[in-house]
Write an enzyme that holds these catalytic residues in place. Structure first.
Site, PDB file in Angstrom:
ATOM      1  N   TYR A   1      64.497  56.332 -56.099  1.00  0.00           N
ATOM      2  CA  TYR A   1      64.321  55.181 -55.221  1.00  0.00           C
ATOM      3  C   TYR A   1      65.303  55.292 -54.054  1.00  0.00           C
ATOM      4  CZ  TYR A   1      62.011  51.004 -53.938  1.00  0.00           C
ATOM      5  OH  TYR A   1      61.240  50.115 -53.233  1.00  0.00           O
TER       6      TYR A   1
ATOM      7  N   ASN B   1      70.906  47.894 -46.425  1.00  0.00           N
ATOM      8  CA  ASN B   1      70.720  49.279 -46.871  1.00  0.00           C
ATOM      9  C   ASN B   1      70.219  50.142 -45.732  1.00  0.00           C
ATOM     10  OD1 ASN B   1      71.305  48.963 -49.677  1.00  0.00           O
ATOM     11  ND2 ASN B   1      69.369  47.874 -49.881  1.00  0.00           N
TER      12      ASN B   1
ATOM     13  N   LYS C   1      58.901  52.413 -57.259  1.00  0.00           N
ATOM     14  CA  LYS C   1      59.184  51.087 -57.817  1.00  0.00           C
ATOM     15  C   LYS C   1      58.625  50.964 -59.235  1.00  0.00           C
ATOM     16  CE  LYS C   1      60.870  47.162 -56.109  1.00  0.00           C
ATOM     17  NZ  LYS C   1      61.549  46.689 -54.922  1.00  0.00           N
TER      18      LYS C   1
ATOM     19  N   ARG D   1      56.547  48.433 -43.236  1.00  0.00           N
ATOM     20  CA  ARG D   1      58.003  48.285 -43.115  1.00  0.00           C
ATOM     21  C   ARG D   1      58.639  48.932 -44.337  1.00  0.00           C
ATOM     22  NH1 ARG D   1      61.895  44.296 -45.309  1.00  0.00           N
ATOM     23  NH2 ARG D   1      61.275  45.820 -46.828  1.00  0.00           N
TER      24      ARG D   1
ATOM     25  N   GLU E   1      54.989  44.807 -51.603  1.00  0.00           N
ATOM     26  CA  GLU E   1      56.211  45.572 -51.351  1.00  0.00           C
ATOM     27  C   GLU E   1      56.209  46.158 -49.939  1.00  0.00           C
ATOM     28  OE1 GLU E   1      58.648  45.878 -53.642  1.00  0.00           O
ATOM     29  OE2 GLU E   1      59.882  47.224 -52.459  1.00  0.00           O
ATOM     30  N   ASP E   2      57.281  45.933 -49.228  1.00  0.00           N
ATOM     31  CA  ASP E   2      57.492  46.541 -47.913  1.00  0.00           C
ATOM     32  C   ASP E   2      56.371  46.257 -46.916  1.00  0.00           C
ATOM     33  OD1 ASP E   2      59.938  47.335 -48.726  1.00  0.00           O
ATOM     34  OD2 ASP E   2      59.588  49.482 -48.633  1.00  0.00           O
TER      35      ASP E   2
ATOM     36  N   ASP F   1      58.845  41.279 -53.908  1.00  0.00           N
ATOM     37  CA  ASP F   1      60.207  41.588 -54.352  1.00  0.00           C
ATOM     38  C   ASP F   1      61.222  41.542 -53.213  1.00  0.00           C
ATOM     39  OD1 ASP F   1      62.018  42.386 -56.497  1.00  0.00           O
ATOM     40  OD2 ASP F   1      62.276  44.181 -55.273  1.00  0.00           O
ATOM     41  N   ASP F   2      60.784  41.919 -52.000  1.00  0.00           N
ATOM     42  CA  ASP F   2      61.711  41.906 -50.862  1.00  0.00           C
ATOM     43  C   ASP F   2      62.217  40.487 -50.609  1.00  0.00           C
ATOM     44  OD1 ASP F   2      61.103  44.663 -50.334  1.00  0.00           O
ATOM     45  OD2 ASP F   2      59.212  43.967 -49.485  1.00  0.00           O
TER      46      ASP F   2
HETATM   47  P1  NAD Z   1      63.823  41.874 -42.120  1.00  0.00           P
HETATM   48  O1  NAD Z   1      63.361  42.828 -41.091  1.00  0.00           O
HETATM   49  O2  NAD Z   1      62.857  40.912 -42.705  1.00  0.00           O
HETATM   50  O3  NAD Z   1      65.030  40.987 -41.532  1.00  0.00           O
HETATM   51  C1  NAD Z   1      66.071  41.492 -40.714  1.00  0.00           C
HETATM   52  C2  NAD Z   1      66.659  40.320 -39.963  1.00  0.00           C
HETATM   53  O4  NAD Z   1      67.829  40.731 -39.274  1.00  0.00           O
HETATM   54  C3  NAD Z   1      65.735  39.734 -38.908  1.00  0.00           C
HETATM   55  O5  NAD Z   1      65.689  38.345 -39.047  1.00  0.00           O
HETATM   56  C4  NAD Z   1      66.410  40.074 -37.593  1.00  0.00           C
HETATM   57  O6  NAD Z   1      66.216  39.064 -36.624  1.00  0.00           O
HETATM   58  C5  NAD Z   1      67.858  40.114 -38.001  1.00  0.00           C
HETATM   59  N1  NAD Z   1      68.679  40.867 -37.063  1.00  0.00           N
HETATM   60  C6  NAD Z   1      68.373  41.987 -36.390  1.00  0.00           C
HETATM   61  N2  NAD Z   1      69.402  42.327 -35.570  1.00  0.00           N
HETATM   62  C7  NAD Z   1      70.365  41.414 -35.762  1.00  0.00           C
HETATM   63  C8  NAD Z   1      71.652  41.224 -35.200  1.00  0.00           C
HETATM   64  N3  NAD Z   1      72.158  42.050 -34.279  1.00  0.00           N
HETATM   65  N4  NAD Z   1      72.380  40.179 -35.611  1.00  0.00           N
HETATM   66  C9  NAD Z   1      71.901  39.349 -36.538  1.00  0.00           C
HETATM   67  N5  NAD Z   1      70.672  39.479 -37.104  1.00  0.00           N
HETATM   68  C10 NAD Z   1      69.922  40.497 -36.710  1.00  0.00           C
HETATM   69  O7  NAD Z   1      64.475  42.728 -43.265  1.00  0.00           O
HETATM   70  P2  NAD Z   1      64.870  42.256 -44.748  1.00  0.00           P
HETATM   71  O8  NAD Z   1      63.799  42.603 -45.695  1.00  0.00           O
HETATM   72  O9  NAD Z   1      65.314  40.847 -44.695  1.00  0.00           O
HETATM   73  O10 NAD Z   1      66.090  43.228 -45.047  1.00  0.00           O
HETATM   74  C11 NAD Z   1      67.281  43.175 -44.282  1.00  0.00           C
HETATM   75  C12 NAD Z   1      68.337  44.113 -44.857  1.00  0.00           C
HETATM   76  O11 NAD Z   1      68.665  43.697 -46.172  1.00  0.00           O
HETATM   77  C13 NAD Z   1      67.904  45.569 -44.970  1.00  0.00           C
HETATM   78  O12 NAD Z   1      68.951  46.423 -44.629  1.00  0.00           O
HETATM   79  C14 NAD Z   1      67.614  45.733 -46.439  1.00  0.00           C
HETATM   80  O13 NAD Z   1      67.844  47.054 -46.875  1.00  0.00           O
HETATM   81  C15 NAD Z   1      68.600  44.789 -47.053  1.00  0.00           C
HETATM   82  N6  NAD Z   1      68.167  44.346 -48.378  1.00  0.00           N
HETATM   83  C16 NAD Z   1      69.028  44.526 -49.423  1.00  0.00           C
HETATM   84  C17 NAD Z   1      68.647  44.154 -50.692  1.00  0.00           C
HETATM   85  C18 NAD Z   1      69.605  44.341 -51.820  1.00  0.00           C
HETATM   86  O14 NAD Z   1      70.686  44.790 -51.618  1.00  0.00           O
HETATM   87  N7  NAD Z   1      69.248  43.983 -53.025  1.00  0.00           N
HETATM   88  C19 NAD Z   1      67.390  43.614 -50.903  1.00  0.00           C
HETATM   89  C20 NAD Z   1      66.530  43.431 -49.818  1.00  0.00           C
HETATM   90  C21 NAD Z   1      66.938  43.795 -48.558  1.00  0.00           C
END
Ligand code: NAD
Length: 548
Positions: free
Chosen positions: A103, A408, A174, A156, A245-246, A268-269
């Site tokens: 993964y 991530n 997954k 995505r 997913e994604d 899950d996201d």
């Molecule tokens: P997403 O694309 O839905 O959301 C990203 C958000 O960040 C958007 O709202 C965007 O407007 C904002 N953003 C972009 N640039 C920015 C900036 N300069 N300042 C502030 N905000 C900004 O993505 P997501 O699914 O919400 O995932 C976001 C991150 O979280 C990814 O890196 C993902 O890998 C991580 N994530 C981690 C886990 C975990 O650790 N368990 C789980 C899910 C997602």
């Protein structure tokens, strides 16, 4: 379902080379003398009858000799195509080593290279060209027991954007985690790629790209295809759980809203991320001795993760006696334009519940100063945004600041574990999205930061949904999963800065989560079986054991 049927064998049971080529039944050199006689294998295998332990040692030796994560990914994929049980034994017993390969982060690289490293098909490809015959396509899947679908449209993929049909690596990876972490039987797992085209010009120009060569479907054509897929999946595999997913933001929230009250589905996201994060917060509160209802949360990012996390935090605060409107006001978000506030006007629908009345604040440090959060949660995928000034300010406001840098892969983390501890004089309660090694500060204090990894949550939740034949997935289930995970974190874990239990124990964590989630399904009338006298026994009984 017998894992390894013994004689007398059913009519359909393959023999000879057909058996050796069936990854779901093949044991390779571990077939016994008796099996070699009965199954027409004599002479087709080297003479020595190996134990699975010997096979495991061979796999590990070869795996560790390989130099690059991608070559390790290819090796494990080939093993999965050859001997499923051995693959799951390797992954189950060496999760810390194998999970980053099957993964994130390696699966991302594998998806980017999908058309170039492709060897054998796995999973079900449903394309826009299948409109009108999706049920027929789904009937081609060989396992009638399929009970858990993970589906993506590849728009995505992790933080990598639109990878079109290359995204198939994600549902496959997954579902491998469902089996490895919670023992969901491999025959119950169905990875689906909804190939609606791609807008990724590099892929469209790649002669080895294996997906539909057209721009992404949009609007009604897209919605109709998804609708046909959902209806067909329920028709062909009645009651099957669908995990989205994604999907990109603009579809993820919509599809979840549209289908969550119609079929047993979740994203899950959004929801799994929320649950693992709330678990980390609950563990943190054991350290600070504070209550959930007294917290103020500030997310950096306002996407799928931030919205899901905030929604579940609201549910947790409501359970702690706060009314919904007040609970929402305790959750704030900063996106690329600054603090999300009511006066911003044009806001995506998912951000509106968290757009409160406040003067504009353009930067994250300003938001920390203005709101004085007890916890900051980084999910904006912008590295370094928890700067020294931000962490120091959090440590000034709070005796034990909660700092979760969840973006991530590692290169996107808002701050590293070392930074969080150094800048807070070792007072931060830290969790990350990607793994960080244990570390020792200059003053000798030792910390073992752990990952807020979704793999703690979704496998156990999915196992429960499948076992009880759940009709819906609810927030209460994810909140229960969070509480159960937090309860698996010991005082010894907390004492070394770990807000989660070790990943090595994830199967037992999943079993406990499955029991807790199943209880909610029984309590809320969402189960299709009667509650067994011994639920713990049932859950353990249903868990696939890769040993033979
Ligand atoms: P997403 O694309 O839905 O959301 C990203 C958000 O960040 C958007 O709202 C965007 O407007 C904002 N953003 C972009 N640039 C920015 C900036 N300069 N300042 C502030 N905000 C900004 O993505 P997501 O699914 O919400 O995932 C976001 C991150 O979280 C990814 O890196 C993902 O890998 C991580 N994530 C981690 C886990 C975990 O650790 N368990 C789980 C899910 C997602």
């Amino acid at each position: 379902m017998p894992k390894r049927p013994l004689p007398p064998l059913p009519e359909w049971f393959p023999r000879g080379t057909s058996l050796l080529r069936d990854p779901t039944l093949n044991k390779g050199t571990a077939f016994s003398e008796h099996e070699r006689d009965v199954l027409g294998l004599r002479g087709l295998l080297p003479t020595h009858v190996a134990t699975q332990d010997e096979q495991l040692a061979r796999v590990l030796e070869n795996f560790r000799r390989l130099q690059t994560p991608l070559s390790k990914y290819i090796m494990l994929s080939s093993l999965l195509d050859r001997n499923e049980a051995l693959f799951f034994r390797v992954v189950t017993e060496h999760p810390d080593e194998m999970m980053p390969i099957i993964y994130t982060p390696t699966v991302g690289l594998a998806c980017q290279q999908f058309g170039h490293i492709y060897r054998r098909p796995r999973g079900l490809f449903v394309s826009a060209a299948d409109r009108g015959r999706i049920a027929q396509v789904m009937r081609n899947w060989p396992h009638r027991e399929a009970a858990m679908i993970v589906v993506t449209d590849g728009e995505r993929i992790l933080g990598l954007g639109d990878l079109g049909a290359n995204g198939m690596g994600i549902p496959i990876g997954k579902l491998s985690l469902y089996t490895a972490c919670a023992g969901l039987h491999p025959w119950k797992c169905l990875p689906v790629m909804l190939d609606v085209g791609t807008n990724n010009q590099a892929l469209l120009a790649d002669p080895l790209y294996l997906g539909l060569r057209q721009a992404r479907l949009t609007g009604a054509a897209y919605d109709e295809l998804v609708e046909e897929f959902i209806v067909a999946s329920q028709e062909v595999f009645p009651g099957v759980v669908v995990q989205f997913e994604d999907f990109a933001n603009h579809n993820a929230f919509r599809l979840l809203r549209r289908y969550r009250d119609r079929v047993c589905c979740f994203n899950d996201d959004i929801q799994g991320t929320a649950s693992v994060t709330v678990a980390g917060i609950l563990s943190s509160l054991r350290v600070t001795g504070q209550r959930m209802r007294d917290q103020t949360f500030l997310c950096l990012g306002a996407g799928e993760a931030a919205t899901g996390i905030s929604d579940l935090l609201v549910a947790a605060m409501r359970e702690d006696g706060l009314d919904e409107a007040l609970a929402r006001r305790r959750c704030w978000m900063v996106d690329s334009k600054g603090l999300v506030i009511a006066s911003r006007g044009e806001l995506a629908e998912h951000k509106r519940p968290y757009a409160h009345e406040h003067a504009p604040v353009v930067d994250f440090l300003g938001a920390v100063r203005a709101l004085k959060p007890t916890a900051i949660i980084g999910v904006g995928a912008v590295p370094g945004t928890f700067s020294e000034a931000v962490v120091r300010e959090m440590a000034r406001i709070n005796e034990r600041p909660i700092v979760f840098a969840l973006s991530n892969p590692t290169s996107k983390a808002e701050c590293t574990a070392l930074q969080a501890y150094e800048w807070s004089e070792g007072r931060a309660l830290y969790a990350s999205g990607s793994p960080f090694d244990p570390l020792t500060l200059a003053d000798g204090r030792h910390f073992v930061p752990r990952q807020g990894n979704n793999s703690y949550i979704f496998p156990g939740v999915g196992l429960a949904l499948v076992i009880v034949g759940a009709t819906r997935v609810t927030d209460a289930m994810f909140l229960t999963a969070a509480r159960t995970l937090a309860a698996c974190t010991t005082e010894a874990d907390l004492a070394q800065g770990s807000l989660y239990p070790p990943l090595a124990g994830v199967r037992e964590v999943s079993a406990r989560i499955a029991v807790a989630v199943a209880e909610i399904a029984f309590r809320d009338g969402l189960a299709q079986i009667d509650r067994p006298e011994d639920l713990v026994e049932l859950v353990h009984h249903e868990m696939y054991d890769p040993r033979y």
